[in-house]
Design an enzyme around this catalytic site. Structure first.
Site: not given
Length: 667
Positions: A35-36, A81-82, A112, A133
């Site tokens: 990859y590199d 938010s929850l 979570k 957020r």
């Protein structure tokens, strides 16, 4: 040149494939060295032939040039938010409420992730913008930093325009490596992976963010019109197919008992995961049922977050100190022998009030049990009586304010002691700190230490003085160079165009919180209208009780406050609600009662300034282009909203045309 283009295309394909295999599927088909090697080949080509570098090139993963600041951007729809559940009883109440409303239900249980919530926007299949957020309404543009996260695809194979949301996090392995490197350089280590992730994504130099090896799990789609899903589980499956990384430990369940089994499993196994979790999210699976249940002002009714029980530890209570809040409340704070709790070192914790100290018989010198309420705020739970030393000291609250020496009082019906001296320095400074806070006027760079220096140097005595500050006032302060001062003055200037509810909350009116500020600002529209309001009229508003109504009216009747408002007006601080109802304003016929969308980058004013001006003309400014939109004002790089306006045949103005119309109206 055709040969170069074909090789670039091949390198893009291979690097994206290998990145997906490694970071999303966790199943690499080639070693890192391969990859590199390919990445460096592509970097060399782009260095020699810059015309072949594209916005979605795999080379952007290594980071680009440093930014001077992060632009604040409004979310198309709020990132809510929850609601929280802390025990089985809370979850059963949630389940019963859901079933009472919609009958039978299937839930989706998800881990979570303990990280930083982010929003990713794709246009025609390409990643174009990523936001934090923030306060839920406005986030910071961290696109360049998010591009360095290999688990986020820079483009997908389908030409779709949509927004997805998820949690950026730092894997535990990356966290250990980062802190080892910091220790080797004699730097302060991060307290936990969540703080490390948040700090990494707020690096102005994306090359530094790239070195932090962050990842992301996507968990929701903002607009399902571009998706074929009927359920949350189908939406996540579709995100998988598009090449996004979602958490594979999710599970569909039919009953609350199965929810409890899932929670029990991951409570026991959470430490075996390669990343931190701080709870379980339970969602109604069917999207149609989600729509039926809808939202409260703060959170969806169809989801809840179960929070793992807070970790409790024992340490020594060394002393008790007092702090004075902006409303004069005197709060005792425990000074502790530093101890690690839930990933951070804690040396101070709340004791709430004098009654709690006496009821729990907490004494200086005791060994005490502390925990973090909601895994955030440290508090003292109790003393360990069998460890109490003979010289443990019973604490007595003082009779006078430690800041101004004024006598402390206890108002009937309250447990707290209060300083009622309106000139108490501690209260005034706390009031200034509150005024500039994120949910109030949101003035970046004006922190506690700077405010204290300005107050002590008599540069600010009230909140209006902030808008009169000059470069000469700020440059002599500790650690305030030319660039910091310029940024702060720009932030102060920007705050002038905030909406009325932010100003109301920032003024610190007793009992007036964020939600009530919003409701009252929306109802009355301008500060001048509020000057004439009565307690009875305020109490007609849902959720506004007698105490709050009395507090608001009494505050605004005060002549000193009226003088303060005039002082703010003199510096052009906005006094109008950003969504003020058009029927309450005379307005201008070219804009009155029209629905207008601002999009793209404006150069002659800020978005807030344009929005406030349009509101004054009686327009309704919204974030989304629909068939009912009357006008779109498009700045540079307008993107998908402009395309949608063209599709609907909506009238479109340039910024220049808008400014010209402003000049005509204002003469």
């Amino acid at each position: 040149m055709a040969d170069i283009q074909s090789r670039v295309d091949e390198l893009h394909r291979l690097l994206n494939q290998y990145s997906y295999e490694y970071y999303v599927k966790d199943n690499p088909s080639v070693p890192d060295s391969e990859y590199d090697k390919l990445l460096h080949e592509l970097i060399d080509i782009e260095t020699q032939h810059p015309e072949y570098r594209t916005a979605d090139s795999p080379t952007v993963r290594v980071g680009g040039s440093a930014q001077s600041t992060f632009e604040k951007v409004n979310h198309d729809t709020p990132m809510l938010s929850l609601g929280n559940a802390f025990n089985e009883e809370d979850l059963r109440k949630f389940d019963q409420r859901i079933r009472d409303n919609i009958g039978n239900v299937e839930y989706m249980c998800e881990l979570k992730i303990d990280g930083l919530a982010v929003s990713l926007k794709y246009e025609n299949g390409r990643f174009v913008q990523g936001l934090t957020r923030g306060d839920g309404t406005t986030g910071e543009d961290i696109t360049e930093n998010l591009k360095t996260i290999h688990a986020i695809p820079l483009k997908i194979n389908e030409s779709r325009t949509f927004e997805v949301r998820g949690e950026a996090y730092m894997p535990r392995k990356s966290f250990v490596n980062l802190n080892e490197a910091k220790a080797a350089n004699e730097e302060q280590p991060f307290a936990n992976p969540r703080n490390a992730a948040a700090g990494s994504l707020r690096q102005l130099d994306s090359k530094l963010a790239a070195k932090r090896k962050l990842s992301v799990f996507l968990y929701s789609v903002n607009d399902f019109t571009q998706f074929n899903a009927d359920t949350q589980s189908e939406a996540l499956d579709e995100l998988d197919q598009l090449g996004f990384k979602t958490n594979q430990e999710r599970q569909r369940v039919q009953t609350i008992e199965e929810v409890m089994t899932y929670i029990d499993k991951w409570t026991k196994q959470r430490e075996n995961l390669p990343y931190d979790i701080d709870g379980i999210v339970i969602k109604v699976n069917a999207l149609e049922q989600q729509e039926t249940l809808g939202f409260t002002q703060k959170s969806p009714r169809w989801a809840i977050a179960y929070k793992f029980p807070a970790e409790e530890v024992v340490t020594e209570l060394l002393d008790i100190e007092l702090s004075i809040g902006r409303t004069g409340v005197v709060t005792p704070t425990a000074v502790l022998e530093p101890v690690r709790v839930a990933g951070t070192t804690v040396s101070r914790a709340s004791l709430h009030n004098e009654d709690l100290i006496h009821d729990k018989d907490i004494r200086i010198g005791d060994s005490v049990v502390i925990k973090k309420a909601g895994d955030i705020i440290p508090e003292v739970i109790k003393s360990v009586l069998d460890r109490r030393p003979d010289d443990a000291e019973i604490y007595h609250m003082p009779s006078h304010c430690p800041s101004c020496e004024h006598e402390l009082v206890r108002i009937e019906g309250e447990v707290a002691l209060r300083c009622i001296n309106p000139k108490c320095q501690a209260q005034l400074v706390e009031g200034l700190i509150h005024f500039v806070s994120r949910q109030a006027m949101n003035i970046d760079g004006l922190g506690t230490k700077i405010i204290q220096q300005l107050y002590e140097n008599e540069k600010i005595k009230d909140v209006a003085d902030i808008f009169y500050l000059t470069k000469e006032d700020l440059l002599p302060l500790d650690r305030m160079g030319e660039k910091k001062v310029d940024n702060l003055l720009n932030a102060i200037e920007k705050a002038k165009s905030n909406s009325l509810e932010q100003l109301l909350f920032g003024l610190g009116i007793r009992h007036l919180g964020v939600k009530a500020s919003q409701v009252i600002a929306e109802k009355y529209g301008t500060i001048d209208e509020l000057f004439h309001v009565t307690e009875e009229a305020l109490m007609d508003i849902h959720d506004v009780g007698h105490k709050l109504a009395q507090s608001v009216v009494t505050y605004l009747e005060n002549e000193d406050i009226r003088a303060l408002i005039d002082k703010l007006k003199a510096k052009n601080v906005n006094m109008i609600y950003k969504g003020v109802k058009t029927t309450e304003l005379e307005g201008h016929p070219d804009f009155k009662d029209k629905t207008i969308v601002l999009t793209g980058k404006l150069y002659q004013m800020t978005r807030n300034e344009a929005s406030n001006w349009l509101a004054l003309q009686g327009a309704k400014v919204t974030n989304s282009v629909t068939k009912n939109t009357d006008l779109v004002i498009a700045g540079e790089d307008a993107g998908s909203k402009l395309a949608k306006a063209e599709k609907f045949g909506t009238e479109i103005w340039s910024e220049e045309a808008f400014v010209q119309k402003q000049n005509e109206i204002e003469g």
